[in-house]
Design an enzyme around this catalytic site. Structure first.
Site, PDB file in Angstrom:
ATOM      1  N   GLU A 187       0.869  -1.174   0.000  1.00 20.45           N
ATOM      2  CA  GLU A 187       0.000   0.000   0.000  1.00 20.45           C
ATOM      3  C   GLU A 187       0.907   1.225   0.000  1.00 20.45           C
ATOM      4  O   GLU A 187       1.799   1.336   0.860  1.00 20.45           O
ATOM      5  CB  GLU A 187      -0.906   0.017   1.237  1.00 20.45           C
ATOM      6  CG  GLU A 187      -1.850   1.208   1.252  1.00 20.45           C
ATOM      7  CD  GLU A 187      -2.749   1.251   2.474  1.00 20.45           C
ATOM      8  OE1 GLU A 187      -3.508   2.227   2.603  1.00 20.45           O
ATOM      9  OE2 GLU A 187      -2.670   0.323   3.306  1.00 20.45           O
ATOM     10  N   ARG A 210       5.898 -12.842   9.785  1.00 12.82           N
ATOM     11  CA  ARG A 210       6.479 -11.540   9.477  1.00 12.82           C
ATOM     12  C   ARG A 210       7.792 -11.381  10.238  1.00 12.82           C
ATOM     13  O   ARG A 210       8.082 -12.124  11.186  1.00 12.82           O
ATOM     14  CB  ARG A 210       5.528 -10.407   9.852  1.00 12.82           C
ATOM     15  CG  ARG A 210       5.212 -10.325  11.329  1.00 12.82           C
ATOM     16  CD  ARG A 210       4.331  -9.118  11.633  1.00 12.82           C
ATOM     17  NE  ARG A 210       5.023  -7.877  11.326  1.00 12.82           N
ATOM     18  CZ  ARG A 210       4.419  -6.687  11.265  1.00 12.82           C
ATOM     19  NH1 ARG A 210       3.110  -6.605  11.441  1.00 12.82           N
ATOM     20  NH2 ARG A 210       5.102  -5.596  11.016  1.00 12.82           N
ATOM     21  N   LYS A 252       4.281   0.818  10.032  1.00 12.14           N
ATOM     22  CA  LYS A 252       4.205   2.073   9.281  1.00 12.14           C
ATOM     23  C   LYS A 252       3.616   3.188  10.127  1.00 12.14           C
ATOM     24  O   LYS A 252       4.022   4.356  10.000  1.00 12.14           O
ATOM     25  CB  LYS A 252       3.366   1.876   8.018  1.00 12.14           C
ATOM     26  CG  LYS A 252       4.096   1.233   6.859  1.00 12.14           C
ATOM     27  CD  LYS A 252       3.214   1.271   5.628  1.00 12.14           C
ATOM     28  CE  LYS A 252       3.869   0.594   4.446  1.00 12.14           C
ATOM     29  NZ  LYS A 252       2.993   0.608   3.257  1.00 12.14           N
TER      30      LYS A 252
END
Length: 566
Positions: free
Chosen positions: A38, A264, A274
């Site tokens: 994104e 992850r 983020k």
């Protein structure tokens, strides 16, 4: 086409085993993966793991990997981020060829498919607010409650959905939800939102749309449009997979991709979020997204980490199904391993102390041959000028040395790298009693760093000619967060920021040849560490960032069998 050579991956992990089995069993003849960021921030080291996995699998199995921007939220996305992401992926060594895509490429098709669900009685327009939807959704132990609009007639929902697109309602007034099961154990299946109203200009489509699909709706359908065979996500999307599959099964999509999840990356002494990284930038805790202390790919690049080292790190940590925490030292070790082989050596003095070689002829200049990289004979040598007045590191001299201090001291002989043996004869101090100069003598017979009589000083120092230097600013970096696990045990995350994460040193002296080194190139300042020019450098003001020290604590612990993750 023959697929036999492609069924043996370069390395083993459970995802590669799945891909290899799919090829062997004929479920696919060409492997297609994707990296779908994104564009609402810069990529970080966790994204690098995913990039290496997706592009690596495609390369190893003779397939392709798409770069697709999940640009479904215009309020958070910017062209700056799109450009930075492309630059980061390319810098890591990967290319998507002609397969650069955007979820916004498919807005018309996605909207049509949403209408298909409404006509099939599997979606409806809901008038509940976001807070009311959240309250109706229930909890992990309590089922949700139907919206009062859940049984809205199909034609009414279609009409409202079309009017939502035409912009007749304000932001947040209505949403389109899937009609699945408000009592489902998986909360993601409790009538999830598929479309919402957002009156905001989009970086690519401008004001053409005011309804936007959610990630859950756009993701799987975009995969299907592009013919993705293996949709590889991190573990937080595992609970979303039933919804991914439900949408694929209930829409007339052109292909049937499958989603697979892996753990992850979590690193000590930093945060890979983020949201947190954006706060660090906007609140001024760092210089920007590419600050050398940031775990962003652009920050690591600015600090001088090599792309090869990051790829090696991704290979070292592997691909697992369970979350874990990896030591930052492991990433540093991978970078040092590459830099030790590739970085040219140069002389630099960060805290200068003058040395006058009293018996060296005044005005004489000799060119000393200095090895560029002892790990790479093909790197050759360079010529470094030697003169009567030199600079050495201040901590390479002690007037009253303790035991096991072997560097320069009164009456002691040391080797100057690739030059001569020198002996300290006198110490010059200023009125405050501070040492400002050393008076030394040299042995002319030791040119090149060896003595005919075989004597060998216990210390070798680096140096710079006082007549051949370039002044520089040097920035030393440490961990951004002082604790291994920032914010653990309920602490304020930002209270763990390391106030000493950046130290700026002015008045450093470096070889003039370093003026030719460009930002992005990393060199070793002998005995001091690895350094790279910062983009802040100008012709009149050189700035160098310390990439890493020479000490590799992780490698030492690994040799002792004590390198477990935190």
């Amino acid at each position: 086409m023959s697929i036999q050579p492609s069924t043996s991956p370069e390395r083993g992990d459970f995802i590669r085993e799945i891909v290899a089995a799919d090829l062997r069993d004929g479920r696919h003849t060409t492997i297609v993966t994707r990296f779908p960021p994104e564009p609402n921030g810069y990529l970080h080291i966790g994204h690098a793991k995913s990039i290496c996995l997706n592009f690596g699998i495609a390369r190893e199995f003779g397939g392709r990997c798409h770069l697709r921007f999940d640009d479904t939220n215009p309020t958070r996305e910017e062209q700056e981020y799109i450009d930075a992401i492309q630059a980061d992926v390319r810098w890591l060594g990967f290319d998507w060829g002609e397969h650069l895509h955007y979820a916004s490429d498919y807005f018309e098709q996605l909207y049509a498919w949403a209408g298909h669900l409404v006509r099939a009685g599997k979606a409806y327009v809901d008038d509940l607010s976001a807070d009311e939807i959240r309250e109706h959704r229930g909890t992990l132990t309590k089922p949700g409650r139907n919206s009062p609009w859940r049984d809205r007639p199909v034609e009414e929902s279609l009409d409202l959905f079309e009017r939502m697109r035409r912009g007749e309602f304000p932001t947040g007034a209505r949403v389109l939800r899937a009609r699945i099961d408000m009592a489902a154990p998986n909360i993601n299946l409790r009538d999830p939102v598929l479309y919402r109203i957002v009156h905001a200009a989009h970086p690519r489509t401008g004001d053409a749309w005011c309804v936007y699909p959610t990630y859950d709706f756009a993701h799987g359908q975009s995969d299907a449009i592009e013919g993705i065979t293996h949709s590889i996500c991190t573990l937080e999307f595992e609970d979303h997979r039933p919804l991914y599959d439900w949408l694929i099964e209930n829409l007339p999509v052109p292909s049937r991709p499958r989603q697979y999840e892996f753990a992850r990356l979590n690193l000590t002494h930093t945060v890979l979020s983020k949201r947190v990284l954006l706060r660090l930038v906007t609140e001024g805790h760092v210089r920007g997204w590419d600050d050398p202390r940031m775990p962003t790919i652009s920050g690591l690049r600015r600090r001088g980490f090599p792309a090869e080292g990051i790829r090696d790190f991704a290979a070292m940590i592997g691909v697992a199904k369970a979350d874990s925490v990896v030591e930052m030292g492991m990433l540093e070790h991978a970078a040092r391993d590459v830099l030790n082989r590739t970085a040219p050596r140069r002389f630099a003095v960060l805290d200068p102390l003058k040395v006058v070689v009293e018996n060296y002829p005044e005005g004489q200049v000799e060119e000393m041959d200095v090895v560029n990289n002892p790990e790479d004979p093909s790197a050759g040598t360079r010529r470094v000028p030697f003169t009567r007045e030199l600079w050495i590191e201040r901590d390479d001299f002690m007037e009253e040395p303790p035991a096991k201090y072997f560097r320069l001291a009164p009456g002691r002989e040391v080797r100057l790298r690739a030059a001569y043996f020198v002996t300290c004869r006198a110490v010059v101090k200023n009125a405050a009693g501070e040492i400002v100069e050393l008076r030394c003598t040299y042995d002319p017979a030791t040119r090149g760093g060896s003595a005919p009589d075989g004597r060998r000083p216990q210390a070798t120092l680096h140096w710079i000619s006082a007549d051949h230097v370039m002044r520089a600013e040097v920035r030393l970096y440490d961990y951004l967060f002082s604790r291994q696990n920032p914010g653990a045990d309920g602490r304020d995350l930002f209270a763990d920021l390391n106030s000493a994460s950046e130290t700026v040193i002015l008045g450093c002296l470096v070889e003039p040849t370093l003026a030719e080194v460009s930002a992005g190139e990393t060199v070793q300042f002998e005995r001091l560490g690895y350094f790279t020019p910062d983009p802040d450098s100008t012709r009149d003001h050189a700035v160098f960032n310390r990439t890493l020290t020479l000490k590799d604590t992780w490698a030492k612990l690994r040799a002792q069998g004590r390198h477990d993750t935190a």
